[in-house]
Design an enzyme around this catalytic site. Structure first.
Site, short mmCIF file in Angstrom:
data_model
loop_
_atom_site.label_atom_id
_atom_site.label_comp_id
_atom_site.label_asym_id
_atom_site.label_seq_id
_atom_site.Cartn_x
_atom_site.Cartn_y
_atom_site.Cartn_z
N SER A 13 38.00 98.95 -61.86
CA SER A 13 38.41 99.17 -60.47
C SER A 13 39.73 98.51 -60.11
CB SER A 13 37.31 98.67 -59.53
OG SER A 13 36.88 97.39 -59.93
N VAL A 64 27.38 94.34 -65.14
CA VAL A 64 27.21 94.42 -66.60
C VAL A 64 26.30 93.33 -67.16
CG1 VAL A 64 29.38 95.64 -67.05
CG2 VAL A 64 29.35 93.12 -67.06
N TYR A 155 34.70 79.77 -69.85
CA TYR A 155 35.47 81.01 -70.10
C TYR A 155 35.88 81.10 -71.57
CZ TYR A 155 39.15 84.52 -69.30
OH TYR A 155 39.95 85.65 -69.34
N LYS A 159 34.86 83.93 -74.33
CA LYS A 159 35.88 84.78 -74.97
C LYS A 159 35.89 84.56 -76.49
CE LYS A 159 37.28 86.85 -71.27
NZ LYS A 159 37.13 88.31 -71.11
N ILE A 188 48.37 87.57 -67.85
CA ILE A 188 48.66 88.92 -67.36
C ILE A 188 48.58 88.88 -65.83
CG2 ILE A 188 48.01 91.36 -67.51
CD1 ILE A 188 48.73 90.08 -70.27
#
Ligand code: NDP
Length: 242
Positions: A13, A64, A155, A159, A188
């Protein structure tokens, strides 16, 4: 290149997932966008896929991290599109904090969404891929998972876990014609990093700038279509983790 195929993009989204949806649509794939909180954003992405790229696109509200909900949503996607060929596990969250301050629920939630979420999606899509002996999975990891980062124990663990998941699934499903790879982005420019434009780590990026979501999407499209590549982790980080 992906004409007539269907790609599932979790967290499609906004941010990187949105750019991935457009890139795969531009290659001809029909797009299933999974989101958790922003129906209008997800619908806008689908609308652009339909209008600009002439593909079918539909959004699905699905957390999810919820095994049963993912099962139901994958079933819906199969009914709506007939099949799925590409799965991009992009949905992810951060709940940063130094170890001494990190709450148990913040550790658990990041692992549930980032790592177990990818497992849930792969687990329920695998049947579709195995039956057709074709499928490409791309997991969005992070350079943090390769190098570690203070304040991101949860995190980074999630990952890094995705790297192990990627390589195990790649080995397990390769004989059945299903590939599994990962992309490890650096900094990013998205909502996730909106407060970090002054992060001192940015000075360590050899290419000297943040990346754009479209630059990650290029790598995802490559791995989604590279027929002799599996188990790879492709950094898209301006050289940060070199
Ligand atoms: P954003 O915060 O911009 O977007 C996150 C996306 O994930 C949204 O679409 C959101 O949906 C969705 N999402 C969050 N939780 C769930 C959930 N439980 N179930 C389904 N969807 C969910 O993130 P980015 O685009 O920056 O990041 C995308 C991926 O790239 C993440 O996995 C992130 O860890 C990874 N990454 C990002 C980097 C960066 O610098 N930005 C660097 C390295 C990796 P909704 O819109 O409905 O809330």
């Amino acid at each position: 290149m992906l004409n007539g195929k269907t790609a599932i993009v979790t967290g499609g989204s906004r941010g990187i997932g949105e750019a991935v949806a457009y890139k795969l649509a531009s290659l001809g794939a029909n797009i299933a966008v999974l989101f958790v909180g922003d129906p209008s954003g997800a619908e806008a992405v689908c609308e652009k896929c339909r209008k600009e790229y002439g593909v079918e696109a539909k959004s699905y509200l699905c957390d999810v991290s919820d095994f049963a909900a993912v099962k139901g949503t994958v079933g819906e996607i199969k009914r709506d599109f007939g099949a799925a060929h590409v799965l991009v596990n992009n949905a992810g969250i951060t709940r940063d904090g130094l170890l001494a301050m990190m709450k148990e629920e913040d550790f658990d939630r990041v692992l549930e969404v980032n790592l177990k979420g990818a497992f849930n999606m792969i687990r329920h899509c695998a049947g579709l891929f195995l039956r057709q002996r074709e499928g490409a999975i791309v997991n969005i990891s992070s350079v943090t998972g390769l190098t570690g980062n203070p304040g991101q124990a949860n995190y980074a663990a999630s990952k890094a876990g995705l790297v192990g998941l990627t390589k195990s699934i790649a080995k397990e499903l390769a004989p059945k014609g299903v590939r599994c790879n990962a992309v490890a982005p650096g900094f990013i420019a998205t909502d996730m990093t909106s407060g970090q434009t002054e992060n001192p780590m940015l000075k360590l990026v050899p290419l000297g700038r943040m990346g754009r979501p479209e630059e990650v999407a290029e790598a995802v499209a490559y791995l989604a279509t590279a027929s002799y590549v599996t188990g790879e982790v492709l950094r898209v980080d301006g050289g940060l983790a070199m």
